[in-house]
Design an enzyme around this catalytic site. Structure first.
Site: not given
Ligand SMILES: N[C@@H](CCC[C@H](N)C(=O)O)C(=O)O
Length: 262
Positions: A76, A199
């Site tokens: 991530c 993201c």
């Protein structure tokens, strides 16, 4: 029996995470139900994901990342930037760090509230009709569209994430549109199963896809605007090989507290 957990909440361009200092190893890494409950926005603290900061050999710390569904995720990017801010606030690091994540070592630099995070090299780009598909630490599908502001990202992203090609393992689905001075990107995230405000691995993949799309070469810096803020992706591109990849953007403390889970 109830347990009390101390946590901090951070967000990076609106991608929000629960951070737990697990250097004492007390948090059970395999308790997916608990992680899902903590990430729940109605019954828990709320977050797109949860990270454990752990001790590890040869690095400042280890980042263990879980998606909001409770399952351990792949890399991530925004989470990586937030855990660097968390490590700085815990006085584990000052302005520079080398830490370990699921996809390997990462270096990062933090100045005020901006974190510049080193990402993995990428050299495998696939095509799925007009879309680009690649792994920037997490798997991503990138499709160029018109009128992104009005696209139903949940509906279109859900359909691609669950189709017969990607359904089993899933994929993060990014839609991108050129705009003045850069690009606008919106992402449907696997593991959150919804659109998020940003993201990081997705923005990185989207920037690489556009560098290929525009036949750019050399040292590049690509601005990517997302729903929750502004990110900058830089890399060296030689053909379909991307090296010296960095994801830069904000990482902010939101609040901290203690939650009692029964
Ligand atoms: N929000 C993340 C991506 C997190 C990983 C992903 N949802 C997955 O496991 O596929 C980012 O900022 O990169």
């Amino acid at each position: 029996m109830s347990i009390k957990i101390q946590f901090s909440k951070y967000q990076g361009a609106g991608n929000d995470f629960i951070l737990i200092d697990n250097r004492n190893g007390h948090f059970d890494r395999n308790n997916e139900e608990l992680i899902k409950k903590l990430c729940d926005r109605r019954f828990g603290i709320g977050g797109d994901g949860l990270m454990l900061l752990q001790n590890t050999k040869n690095f400042d710390f280890e980042m263990v990342y879980y998606n909001a569904d409770g399952a351990e995720g792949t890399m991530c990017g925004n989470g990586g930037r937030c855990i660097v801010a968390f490590a700085r606030d815990l006085n584990i690091i000052s302005e520079k760090t080398d830490f370990l994540a699921v996809d390997g070592p990462h270096d990062a630099e933090i100045a005020a509230y901006q974190v510049n995070l080193g990402m993995i090299d990428v050299n495998q780009i696939h095509r799925d009709r007009e879309a680009y598909v690649m792994n920037t630490g997490s798997p991503h599908y990138i499709l160029k569209v018109n009128d992104l502001a009005n696209l139903d990202v949940f509906k279109e992203g859900y359909a691609i994430r669950n189709n017969e090609i990607y359904g089993e393992k899933g994929i993060n689905v990014n839609f991108i549109e050129p705009e003045e001075n850069g690009y606008f990107v919106r992402t449907f995230e696997r593991g959150v199963e919804d659109e998020t405000f940003a993201c990081g691995t997705g923005a990185t993949a989207a920037a690489m896809a556009m560098a290929i799309d525009q036949s750019l070469e050399g040292d590049l810096r690509i601005p990517i605007r997302v729903l929750g803020g502004q990110l900058y992706i830089s890399f060296h591109k030689s053909g379909n090989t991307f090296t010296n990849v960095y994801l830069k953007g904000p990482a902010n403390f939101v609040f901290k507290g203690e939650i009692e889970i029964g």
